[in-house]
Write an enzyme that holds these catalytic residues in place. Structure first.
Site, PDB file in Angstrom:
ATOM      1  N   GLU A   1     -23.871 -15.162   7.717  1.00 45.70           N
ATOM      2  CA  GLU A   1     -24.320 -15.812   8.965  1.00 45.70           C
ATOM      3  C   GLU A   1     -24.078 -14.882  10.146  1.00 45.70           C
ATOM      4  OE1 GLU A   1     -21.670 -17.779   7.123  1.00 45.70           O
ATOM      5  OE2 GLU A   1     -23.452 -17.782   5.848  1.00 45.70           O
ATOM      6  N   SER A   2     -22.956 -14.175  10.068  1.00 42.76           N
ATOM      7  CA  SER A   2     -22.616 -13.279  11.149  1.00 42.76           C
ATOM      8  C   SER A   2     -23.620 -12.125  11.204  1.00 42.76           C
ATOM      9  CB  SER A   2     -21.208 -12.766  10.909  1.00 42.76           C
ATOM     10  OG  SER A   2     -20.760 -12.057  12.002  1.00 42.76           O
TER      11      SER A   2
ATOM     12  N   ASP B   1     -26.676 -12.338  10.158  1.00 40.79           N
ATOM     13  CA  ASP B   1     -27.914 -12.924  10.688  1.00 40.79           C
ATOM     14  C   ASP B   1     -27.903 -12.938  12.203  1.00 40.79           C
ATOM     15  OD1 ASP B   1     -28.715 -13.352   8.169  1.00 40.79           O
ATOM     16  OD2 ASP B   1     -28.293 -15.506   8.136  1.00 40.79           O
TER      17      ASP B   1
ATOM     18  N   SER C   1     -55.369 -12.059 -16.584  1.00 41.42           N
ATOM     19  CA  SER C   1     -55.266 -12.930 -15.407  1.00 41.42           C
ATOM     20  C   SER C   1     -55.678 -14.343 -15.799  1.00 41.42           C
ATOM     21  CB  SER C   1     -56.229 -12.469 -14.326  1.00 41.42           C
ATOM     22  OG  SER C   1     -55.769 -11.319 -13.733  1.00 41.42           O
TER      23      SER C   1
ATOM     24  N   LYS D   1     -48.251 -23.448 -11.540  1.00 37.26           N
ATOM     25  CA  LYS D   1     -48.442 -21.990 -11.570  1.00 37.26           C
ATOM     26  C   LYS D   1     -47.314 -21.369 -10.759  1.00 37.26           C
ATOM     27  CE  LYS D   1     -51.976 -18.419 -10.929  1.00 37.26           C
ATOM     28  NZ  LYS D   1     -51.002 -17.373 -10.711  1.00 37.26           N
TER      29      LYS D   1
ATOM     30  N   ARG E   1     -45.986  -6.950 -15.724  1.00 35.42           N
ATOM     31  CA  ARG E   1     -47.365  -7.032 -16.186  1.00 35.42           C
ATOM     32  C   ARG E   1     -48.142  -5.784 -15.754  1.00 35.42           C
ATOM     33  NH1 ARG E   1     -51.742  -9.435 -13.313  1.00 35.42           N
ATOM     34  NH2 ARG E   1     -53.523  -9.807 -14.657  1.00 35.42           N
TER      35      ARG E   1
ATOM     36  N   GLU F   1     -42.895 -15.544 -16.241  1.00 37.83           N
ATOM     37  CA  GLU F   1     -42.899 -15.189 -14.830  1.00 37.83           C
ATOM     38  C   GLU F   1     -41.469 -15.147 -14.304  1.00 37.83           C
ATOM     39  OE1 GLU F   1     -46.128 -14.977 -13.735  1.00 37.83           O
ATOM     40  OE2 GLU F   1     -45.953 -14.948 -11.556  1.00 37.83           O
TER      41      GLU F   1
ATOM     42  N   CYS G   1     -68.193 -46.486  29.353  1.00 34.87           N
ATOM     43  CA  CYS G   1     -66.895 -46.333  28.691  1.00 34.87           C
ATOM     44  C   CYS G   1     -66.157 -45.137  29.272  1.00 34.87           C
ATOM     45  CB  CYS G   1     -67.075 -46.155  27.183  1.00 34.87           C
ATOM     46  SG  CYS G   1     -65.494 -46.045  26.320  1.00 34.87           S
TER      47      CYS G   1
HETATM   48  S1  IVH Z   1     -50.168 -19.314 -18.753  1.00 36.64           S
HETATM   49  C1  IVH Z   1     -53.206 -15.542 -18.658  1.00 36.64           C
HETATM   50  N1  IVH Z   1     -48.778 -20.606 -17.033  1.00 36.64           N
HETATM   51  O1  IVH Z   1     -50.256 -16.124 -13.732  1.00 36.64           O
HETATM   52  C2  IVH Z   1     -52.333 -16.172 -19.671  1.00 36.64           C
HETATM   53  N2  IVH Z   1     -49.360 -18.363 -16.517  1.00 36.64           N
HETATM   54  O2  IVH Z   1     -52.778 -15.061 -12.931  1.00 36.64           O
HETATM   55  C3  IVH Z   1     -51.975 -17.559 -19.348  1.00 36.64           C
HETATM   56  N3  IVH Z   1     -48.512 -17.603 -14.343  1.00 36.64           N
HETATM   57  O3  IVH Z   1     -49.891 -13.263 -15.576  1.00 36.64           O
HETATM   58  C4  IVH Z   1     -50.590 -17.657 -18.929  1.00 36.64           C
HETATM   59  N4  IVH Z   1     -47.501 -19.463 -13.810  1.00 36.64           N
HETATM   60  O4  IVH Z   1     -47.823 -14.703 -15.542  1.00 36.64           O
HETATM   61  C5  IVH Z   1     -49.371 -19.440 -17.314  1.00 36.64           C
HETATM   62  N5  IVH Z   1     -47.524 -21.909 -15.603  1.00 36.64           N
HETATM   63  C6  IVH Z   1     -48.112 -20.743 -15.886  1.00 36.64           C
HETATM   64  C7  IVH Z   1     -48.071 -19.656 -15.010  1.00 36.64           C
HETATM   65  C8  IVH Z   1     -48.710 -18.467 -15.359  1.00 36.64           C
HETATM   66  C9  IVH Z   1     -47.764 -18.220 -13.437  1.00 36.64           C
HETATM   67  C10 IVH Z   1     -48.967 -16.205 -14.228  1.00 36.64           C
HETATM   68  C11 IVH Z   1     -48.973 -15.465 -15.520  1.00 36.64           C
HETATM   69  C12 IVH Z   1     -50.193 -14.589 -15.461  1.00 36.64           C
HETATM   70  C13 IVH Z   1     -50.735 -14.859 -14.103  1.00 36.64           C
HETATM   71  C14 IVH Z   1     -52.226 -14.862 -14.167  1.00 36.64           C
END
Ligand code: IVH
EC number: 6.5.1.2
Length: 661
Positions: A36-37, A39, A83, A109, A131, A164, A408
């Protein structure tokens, strides 16, 4: 050094202290003063010398902690770490759902850093990697070993776990929120620290959601197995078609209580057999999709609906809800737009008081009631008379109207308020306009132009200097862009977008006033309802328009200089594109920017506003990848530049912003 009163120090001394304690914390791992200090010390420097370079050196970067060197070991992912495909509405999601059988598993997510963990034949954690590009990641085994709650040994052989890494929100708030923008960036940084022991300070965690090297029939089994092996897994729900939206709503509403940052909801086909049948593209598996959040969300209860007379004379509903915090601000009022939208929100039964509702702030600005989560029991009463002037109401298409225009007070004041706001005549707030109206000095927008200094001075709390300034401002607006003028008329449906189209297509007001509704309806994005409302509105306001033209000169855009959509957030901005986008070619994107009054330089320049890249690149960027353009942009930002780095979807949002009223 002991903790002195920071206020007593000179700026040089403050800087020296910040450097010293930053180093103590980050390098020597032996802080001498409480967080805190520290900060407070930083705050003091920020206040006294906001430009100080030391402020940008706080944290590990400023403490000379090396990040993993660029030659670090790499790991090839096999299969590639893909992705996720994205959806922004229920329709897209259902279309996807209908491609397979057996339901889905839904998880939040997690907004962190994706990575993989490989365990050897004895079940020991053997290598961990980010990744990275999806095909190749950076080895971060030693850093990952410092993640609490992550098993270093498992009762399985030769498996790979993917998931993740993230920083719990509580950790971020306790330790880092003053200096850092987001837990995700910190997570990425923590996993690349050269001294892995430092990684522990960040209290990173790991959610597992994929397991390679063992066979399963369903996702649910896989999750159960991951949990049995000792991994933390995110909450997951096995649902069918009819629960798809509700599960999203539920997670959205609990978003701030999950304990980690999320940016959407992930749906995966439950049956692995179906996953195999669907396969994947080079970018994403076809059996999974992310339904992204479009803003900060929260749950509330609708208590009351009040009715507001708008500038067009429409009487529009405003919801009063229990306080809910969205993007850091407490919200209790939410526009329900108009009668039809309000009714639509409530579904067949209509919107009812006591309903549990999902509130969202899209793009972090205006709160919106997204939908009803659970209906209440008291129907909303639709007023039979204007709450301001008592004129009887009647429904006209989507809106509740009253024929109160000429008597009005509220509607008239609002009309003038709208007029001054669209013409950007500053200084005429609602209070002043009410005074002017009640004194019968300004009862229509036209009266503004004949207002005198002495008349203004007759009002309470208006002195000569202010009066002169206000009059100057009005007189300074005698030349006005035609689209601003059209918007200022307060005609229903004649907002920013439609005004811009009219200004672009016609070169005189006479031409605009005599357009044919049927032909206008054919114009892209206009349609019958808007065309009719606009043409009728222009006729109804004929007298006002004629009177205003006695005082105003309209300026028509010369296509080369004037933006098509003046209110576009891209007007006057410099935008550079890099990499491929999906929705349009780079050329088209440039054309769209230019049409909105923006410019597209050919390289990263100092005064660039946006660097836009495809979503795939954006994801790589978020994982740490940097092209030379990106590096240059970041270097400019480090020196006080303000380049926003945007993915394609962010860019599309900007394009569409300001496209309607
Ligand atoms: S399922 C693609 N579940 O999002 C394979 N992924 O944008 C499916 N991610 O690299 C993975 N939360 O690391 C899954 N609840 C979740 C997730 C998740 C984050 C990440 C994942 C992937 C990235 C793709």
């Amino acid at each position: 050094m002991s903790a002195p009163t920071w206020e007593d120090l000179s700026i040089d001394e403050l800087e020296e202290h910040v450097r010293y304690h930053n180093r103590k914390y980050w390098v020597d791992d032996a802080p001498e003063i409480p967080d805190e200090s520290f900060d407070r010390l930083v705050e003091t420097l920020k206040r006294r010398a906001p430009e100080s370079a030391v402020l940008s050196q706080i944290g590990p970067a400023g403490a000379d902690v090396d990040v993993v060197d660029p030659q670090a070991e790499k790991l090839a992912h096999s299969p590639a770490m893909l992705s996720l495909d994205k959806a922004y509405d229920e329709e897209t999601l259902l279309k996807w759902y209908d491609k397979f059988e057996g339901g889905v598993v839904v998880t939040p997510k997690v907004d962190g850093v994706a990575g993989c963990l490989r365990y050897d034949a004895r079940g020991h954690l053997h290598v961990a990697a980010t990744r990275g590009t999806g095909a190749i990641g950076e080895v971060i085994t030693e850093q990952v070993r410092r993640i609490k709650g992550l098993p270093l040994q498992v009762e399985a052989t030769g498996i790979e776990v993917r998931g993740e890494a993230y920083m719990p929100v509580a950790v971020f708030e306790r330790k880092f929120k003053h200096e850092y923008a987001s837990p995700r960036n910190l997570t990425a940084g923590a996993l690349k620290l050269k001294d892995p022991d430092k990684t522990a300070d960040y209290e990173i965690r790991f959610f597992a959601f994929d397991l390679l090297g063992e066979d399963f029939d369903t996702e649910s089994q896989k999750m159960a197995r991951l949990e049995a092996l000792g991994f933390e897994i995110p909450e997951h729900h096995r649902v069918e078609r009819d629960q798809i939206q509700a599960t999203y709503d539920d997670i959205a509403a609990r978003r701030s209580q999950l304990g980690y940052e999320t940016d959407g909801v992930v749906y995966k086909a439950e049956r692995i057999g179906e996953q195999e049948r669907l396969g994947h593209t080079a970018h994403h598996p076809r059996w999974a999709i992310a339904y992204k959040f479009q803003g900060d969300a929260g749950e509330s209860v609708l208590r009351e609906v009040v009715w507001n007379v708008s500038r067009t004379g429409a009487i529009n509903p405003v919801g009063i809800v229990d306080p809910v915090v969205l993007s850091g601000a407490t919200v209790t009022r939410v526009s329900l737009h108009n009668l039809a939208i309000m009714e639509h929100l409530g579904g067949e039964a209509g919107l009812r008081l006591g309903s549990r509702v999902l509130m969202m702030r899209r793009g972090g600005v205006i709160p919106n009631m997204e939908r009803v989560l659970e209906a209440g029991d008291t129907p909303v009463e639709i007023p039979a008379a204007c709450p301001e002037c008592g004129a009887p109401t009647e429904r006209q298409n989507d809106v509740l109207m009253a024929d109160h225009k000429d008597n009005c007070r509220a509607a008239k004041i609002r009309q003038i308020e709208h007029f001054v706001s669209r013409l950007e005549i500053k200084g005429f707030g609602p209070k002043l306009l009410e005074q002017l109206y009640d004194a019968e000095l300004v009862t229509t927008p036209v009266d503004l132009f004949t207002l005198s200094v002495s008349e203004l001075m007759g009002l309470e709390r208006v002195g000569e200097i202010l009066a002169e300034k206000l009059i100057d401002r009005i007189q300074g607006r005698r030349e006005v862009a035609v689209d601003k003028f059209l918007q200022a008329l307060g005609i229903h449906e004649l907002g920013k977008h439609v005004s811009a189209i009219l200004a672009e297509r016609y070169d005189s007001l006479e031409a605009i006033r005599s357009i044919d509704a049927e032909a206008f309806a054919e114009v892209h994005t206009i349609g019958e309802v808007i065309a009719r409302s606009v043409t009728e509105g222009l006729k109804e306001q004929a007298e006002l328009i004629d009177a205003l033209l006695e005082h105003l000169t309209l300026v028509f855009p010369s296509p080369a200089e004037e933006p098509r959509v003046e209110g576009s957030p891209l007007a006057g901005k410099r935008v550079l594109f890099t990499g491929a986008m999906e929705a349009m070619t780079r050329k088209d994107a440039q054309r769209e920017v230019e049409a909105r009054g923006g410019q597209c330089p050919s390289s990263v320049v100092k005064d660039l506003d946006y660097l836009v890249m495809g979503d795939a690149d954006m994801e790589r960027f978020e994982q740490g990848w940097r092209s030379s353009k990106l590096k240059k942009a970041e270097a400019i930002n480090a020196q006080g530049g303000a380049i926003t780095i945007l993915g394609e979807s962010g860019f599309l949002k900007l394009l569409n912003d300001g496209a309607d009223q």
